[in-house]
Scaffold this active site. Sequence first.
Site, PDB file in Angstrom:
ATOM      1  N   ASP A   1      23.165  -9.416  12.493  1.00 27.14           N
ATOM      2  CA  ASP A   1      24.225  -9.607  13.592  1.00 27.14           C
ATOM      3  C   ASP A   1      25.289  -8.623  13.251  1.00 27.14           C
ATOM      4  OD1 ASP A   1      25.317 -10.508  16.010  1.00 27.14           O
ATOM      5  OD2 ASP A   1      26.833 -10.743  14.758  1.00 27.14           O
TER       6      ASP A   1
ATOM      7  N   TYR B   1      33.433  -4.489  14.171  1.00 27.55           N
ATOM      8  CA  TYR B   1      33.337  -4.633  12.790  1.00 27.55           C
ATOM      9  C   TYR B   1      33.385  -3.015  12.162  1.00 27.55           C
ATOM     10  CZ  TYR B   1      31.191  -9.029  14.090  1.00 27.55           C
ATOM     11  OH  TYR B   1      31.012 -10.362  14.312  1.00 27.55           O
TER      12      TYR B   1
ATOM     13  N   LYS C   1      26.852  -6.481  20.044  1.00 30.22           N
ATOM     14  CA  LYS C   1      27.824  -7.035  21.015  1.00 30.22           C
ATOM     15  C   LYS C   1      28.358  -5.934  21.953  1.00 30.22           C
ATOM     16  CE  LYS C   1      28.938 -10.487  17.537  1.00 30.22           C
ATOM     17  NZ  LYS C   1      28.392  -9.980  16.383  1.00 30.22           N
TER      18      LYS C   1
END
Length: 339
Positions: A51, A56, A82
């Site tokens: 993931d 990030y 995401k």
Amino acid sequence: MRTRTIGRTGLAVTEFSFGTAALGGLYRACPRDVAMATLQAAWDEGLRYFDTAPWYGFGLAERVTGDFLRDKPKSDYVLSSKVGRIMFPVPDDKVPSYGYVDPLPFDVRYDYSYDGIMRSVELSHARLGLNRIDMLYVHDIGVYTHGAERNAFHVRQFFDSGLKALQELKSSGAVKAFGLGVNEIPVCLDVLRETDLDCILLAGRYTLLDRSAVAELLPLCAAKGTSLVVGGVFNSGILATGPVEGAHFDYMPATADIAGKVGAMMEIAKSHGVPLAAPALQFPLEHPAVASVLIGTAKPESLHRNMALARLDLSKDIYPAFEPHTLVAPELGQDAIRQ
């Protein structure tokens, strides 16, 4: 490693999976060679669900994750990213921190609309260097990130058009599953009551310590066939370190009350001859709605250590002993924002 299926999609993920926030430099820099070594450690341990997210390291984690997976057989792994944040370039002296050290030179704009989600997916493919993303999570929609007033706008934007983008991506085969990636319960309940989701990546709210998901969310997920992927099983570290000086819970210094609860849990684990981190890692998988537990680290040795704990054979009667020391996350006020 054993697998479980995401919702009703037929998509199988390993029971333990790898989360890449730390590879983006969360709280401390993560050099590329260390990031790649950590990903290799995860692969060697049998983890096949990875993931990541644009957030990030402002794209850094997606880049290293894509570079690592590029030469792996596509049938051997599952990848999620995401949507909800669009990264845009800024001058070097304008790069914000947001807890990331040495991120890429970008800042963030929130966009949960149809166009925003489609744009986010395109940019993720480019950063990953991959033409496949299996699952998409709507990232950090909710009061914790935005506050009540601003979040009301984002939720309307999502229901007005963003949801349609996800449904189109799934129906076209571009992704196999979609859901939410959040660390609060209310928005999960609000969205699930209005529409179907394949999965929810829930951080910190179904752990050995924090049982906020138990009363309403878990039964609703079971009724609707929605899987949970559980992150943050150590609740910002305290279930791994114990109530040591400087221990954190829910991204903040642990209170005396939390420290006391964790201290009592440590004694229970000790009486069973195991470190507290072992039941903390394994507990979520006791519930059939949970498909996978995410492990996040930027150190290969930490990954190997955690997986050794995940393989420990625990007696099932260990878990009820912890229940008197559990808690439910408090309600947030109308103006509260928890980053």
